[in-house]
Design an enzyme around this catalytic site. Structure first.
Site: not given
Ligand code: PLP
Length: 440
Positions: A152, A247, A275
């Protein structure tokens, strides 16, 4: 009531608040998973958090293993973060002009991370990833991207794409409202599958701008990859002049200060963060070498901006949190504590021959109702096993343990979870496992 069961927690106040929220928000929430669709009961409305604990509107108390989906590595309401935010707030909330706080946070990050030289702050992980993809496309002057099924990357159009059938396929959109033309630029491949990556690069020679991966895929179970596979991505990107994007919105500052790049010692071209980086306030970031980052506006021609980017209060949250994380021994202690916790749970489940595995890296864990030794692709997750999670989730809530409301979500241990808290949680988890497997 059969042996071991407990009555369900009272959710009257939460139910009332949920009814009201449903009048104002689609599904009553501002982010879908919060609606408790895949677990039992009304979503709990939270009133406050402190340390590793949460209290809901009905006064139920929980030990929290969701930790706001990852940001709260120091737990709720950490005194140092609170203090720093309040101090900075006294001078106003936003100026739309640079402040010294941005450089302070950037310095803290870059001095402790050999993989990036320059960084740009955004206000969410989604925004960071979206910008990183644009940067990769701008640098390589190519349009296609490769992503992996089960990773994701936020809700940006190009990445809300799931695998079609076949080894190498263009994805199908996984949300309405995304033009097919966007999905046609995204190639979706199974995790841990070198052959498929190779085939994609052969089929789309000189068209692939970047490969994006969660090096620690933690949004669809915890699909720990072989280091060898991540290394292979590095090599094939180099051979094809494509960029490798890690990511690290979840893994960054979580598996270590320098994230999965540091954990595996693999240098991606671009890293995204979110995060943990904001200490509980909305911050995202992407970073790369100075050369790659020079393509970003106003230095270069890849446009990216934000009214509240680098917001002083959010920077203060990040500075206070990351200062604690950069202290010697922080991760060793947290990771060891988590390992002891998950090992004990695994030992218990194995001693009873339950079809249950706890996967873990650093302070991230995932409860999987499986007997597979490794789960490395989303296809390896049995959707039927989620019924077991649903029961487990309910029984855990009844014993004061809060996990994210989906069996596809991972859990987090924070520095605020004491040995005693973990001991208490362990006992509750043992009881719940006994209940889940009572009629196995
Ligand atoms: C949470 C998450 C996102 C999205 O971040 P948001 O702050 O919710 O927009 C993107 N990539 C990864 C790996 C994530 O865990």
């Amino acid at each position: 009531m059969p042996y071991g069961d407990k009555p369900d927690i009272v959710r009257d106040k939460s139910a009332e608040l949920y009814e009201k929220a449903k009048q104002y928000f689609p599904g009553g929430v501002n982010s879908p998973v919060r609606a408790f669709k895949s677990v039992y009961g009304t979503p709990l409305f939270i009133e406050k958090g402190d340390g590793c604990r949460l209290w809901d509107a009905d006064g139920n108390e929980f030990i929290d293993f969701c930790c706001s989906w990852g940001p709260l590595i120091l737990g709720h309401n950490h005194p140092k973060i609170k203090e720093k935010i309040i101090e900075v707030m006294q001078n106003g909330l936003t100026f739309g002009a640079p402040t010294a706080l941005e450089s302070e946070l950037a310095e803290l990050i870059i001095k402790n991370n050999k993989y990036i030289e320059k960084i740009r702050f955004t206000s969410s992980g989604t925004e960071a990833v979206m910008s990183a993809i644009r940067l990769a496309r701008g640098v390589t002057k190519r349009d296609k991207i490769i992503k992996f099924e089960g990773c994701y990357h936020g809700h940006t159009d190009a990445l809300l794409v799931k695998a079609g059938s076949g080894l190498v396929t263009f994805g199908e959109t996984s949300s309405a409202g995304i033009p097919k033309a966007y999905a046609d630029e995204t190639i979706v491949i199974s995790l841990n599958d070198k052959e498929a990556v190779k085939a994609a690069f052969e089929q789309f020679k000189d068209q692939i701008s970047c490969v994006i991966i969660e090096p620690v895929p933690a949004n669809n179970g915890l699909l720990l990859q072989d280091k060898d596979f991540l290394q292979y991505l590095r090599e094939i990107c180099d051979e094809n002049c494509a960029l490798l994007i890690f990511d690290e919105v979840i893994s960054g500052f979580r598996v270590g200060f320098d994230g999965a790049a540091g954990y595996y010692d693999i240098k991606p071209d671009i890293i995204t963060y979110g995060k943990i980086i904001g200490g509980g306030l909305p911050v995202g970031a992407y970073g790369a070498s100075a050369a790659i980052m020079s393509n970003i506006s106003p230095e270069g021609s890849v446009y990216q901006a934000g009214t509240l980017s680098g917001n002083p209060v959010a920077m203060a949250g990040g500075i206070a949190q990351l200062t604690e994380l950069a202290k010697a021994g922080f991760y060793k202690e947290l990771n060891t504590k988590t390992e002891d916790f998950t090992n004990a749970i695994q030992r218990y489940a194995s001693s009873k021959s339950y079809k249950f595995k706890v996967f873990r890296i650093g302070s991230i864990f995932w409860f999987a109702f499986t007997d597979l030794e490794k789960v490395q692709t989303s296809e390896a997750i049995d959707p039927k096993s989620m019924e077991k999670f649903k029961l487990m989730h309910r029984e855990l809530l009844n014993r004061g343990i809060y996990l994210g409301p989906s069996g596809y979500e991972v859990g987090f241990v924070s520095a605020a979870h004491s040995k005693l808290d973990l001991e208490k949680a362990k006992r509750a988890i043992f009881e719940c496992l006994d209940i889940v497997f009572r009629n196995k």
